[in-house]
Design a protein around this motif. Structure first.
Motif: not given
Length: 354
Positions: A338-354
């Motif tokens: 779960a910790a790895e997935y939350w890190q991945l979700y945040q990375q994916v969301f940060d791409q959304v904001k770019l």
């Protein structure tokens, strides 16, 4: 506030491996959920509320699948066969558990081609592909066309071991020391190759637990009769969790000769009891068993018997091995996944904001 969608519709069958995966991953994701994230689960009507009041729920239905305009920042399908996927452009995390379907002999080439086409469509749509082992990650690259811009990341499953294991003695107990296997009984599980161990160990029984394919069960029974060991073979079918733990706790050793595995949770469960594990060396299983499992170099009777005898001798002569097996099992946890997935979700969301 970032909006995460989890497709956990498969929890409708909580007795299935996929249902359990969705349940345990979902629980740990909720436990670790950052306060800044909004989280929605797709579930059956009966399971609304299963993850508590801090998250939202949508009820799975054909109508919603086709017509509902779902708008989320990150969408996660935790298995490759999902019926639900984003219709609009969205940051899409696509998890592939295995591609075994494409190799199973019981399916026609046309049926496999259709399934492969479905997988490829989701891969083309994915922002990130995750798998449950490095083997599956490589298999995805080998069997599907992954765009150069799409990362493939292995995130291991966890194993849900209760703090206090409740055990129930099975109705039909083996009449002596026994070897244990649990899983779907079909040909690729390869358990018929374990029957010579009963010939070489006339005081031992073999317990093969799990739902079966009748044609394969008949093959196992026929081979056992030919070898004269059918009276020491037990095939109880699906067993309750409490009975499963009893088998693990009381078996002499655990056997897992499978030819195709995306991960191999039973190996970890057996190791958590400090039991010696005799495994196939194929696909993902060496990633799970590590240096502590014993691996069959081949599945002819001589190789199987010699591997078992040498492994049991090593296990009995090494008083530290049981503890090393337990430590190996602890490398795979839902907390880490779960910790790895939350890190991945945040990375994916940060791409959304770019």
């Amino acid at each position: 506030m970032p909006r995460l969608f989890l497709e956990t519709d498969q929890m409708a069958n909580l007795n299935s491996g996929l249902g359990q995966l969705c349940l345990h991953l979902g629980r740990e994701l909720v436990r670790q959920k950052p306060a800044s994230w909004d989280m929605t689960f797709l579930v059956s009507k009966e399971q609304v509320g299963i993850f508590g009041p801090s998250v939202k729920y949508m009820v799975a239905s054909k109508w919603k699948r086709v017509w509902r305009n779902w708008n989320f920042d990150v969408w996660h399908c935790p298995h490759q066969g999902s019926r639900f996927f984003p219709r609009r452009r969205a940051r899409f995390v696509y998890t592939v558990l295995d591609l075994n379907y494409l190799s199973l002999a019981q399916y026609s080439p046309d049926r496999k081609a259709r399934k492969k086409k479905q997988y490829q469509a989701r891969v083309n749509q994915a922002t990130v592909i995750t798998t449950i082992s490095k083997y599956v990650a490589q298999d995805v690259r080998n069997q599907l066309v992954v765009p150069h811009s799409t990362p493939v990341q292995a995130i291991y499953c966890g194993v849900d071991m209760p703090e206090t294991v409740s055990m129930a003695t099975p109705e039909s107990k083996p009449g002596g020391p026994f070897l244990f296997f649990i899983g779907m009984l079909q040909a690729y599980k390869n358990v018929h190759t374990m029957l010579p161990l009963l010939v070489a160990n006339p005081d031992h029984w073999l317990v093969l637990a799990g739902p079966d394919k009748p044609e394969y069960s008949q093959q196992i029974w026929e081979q056992a009769r030919q070898l004269g060991v059918a009276d020491r073979l037990l095939m109880p079918g699906p067993v309750a969790e409490s009975t499963k733990w009893w088998y693990y706790a009381n078996c002499e050793a655990f056997l897992f000769p499978s030819l195709m595995e995306g991960f191999g949770i039973p190996v970890i469960e057996a190791m958590s009891f400090g039991k010696p594990v005799f495994s196939s060396a194929l696909t993902s299983l060496p990633e799970v068993g590590g240096d502590e499992a014993f691996y069959f170099p081949a599945f002819d009777a001589k190789s199987v018997i010699e591997t078992f005898q040498n492994g049991m001798k090593t296990y009995r002569q090494d008083p530290t091995m049981a503890e090393r097996l337990r430590l190996q099992s602890q490398k795979f946890s839902w907390e880490a996944a779960a910790a790895e997935y939350w890190q991945l979700y945040q990375q994916v969301f940060d791409q959304v904001k770019l």
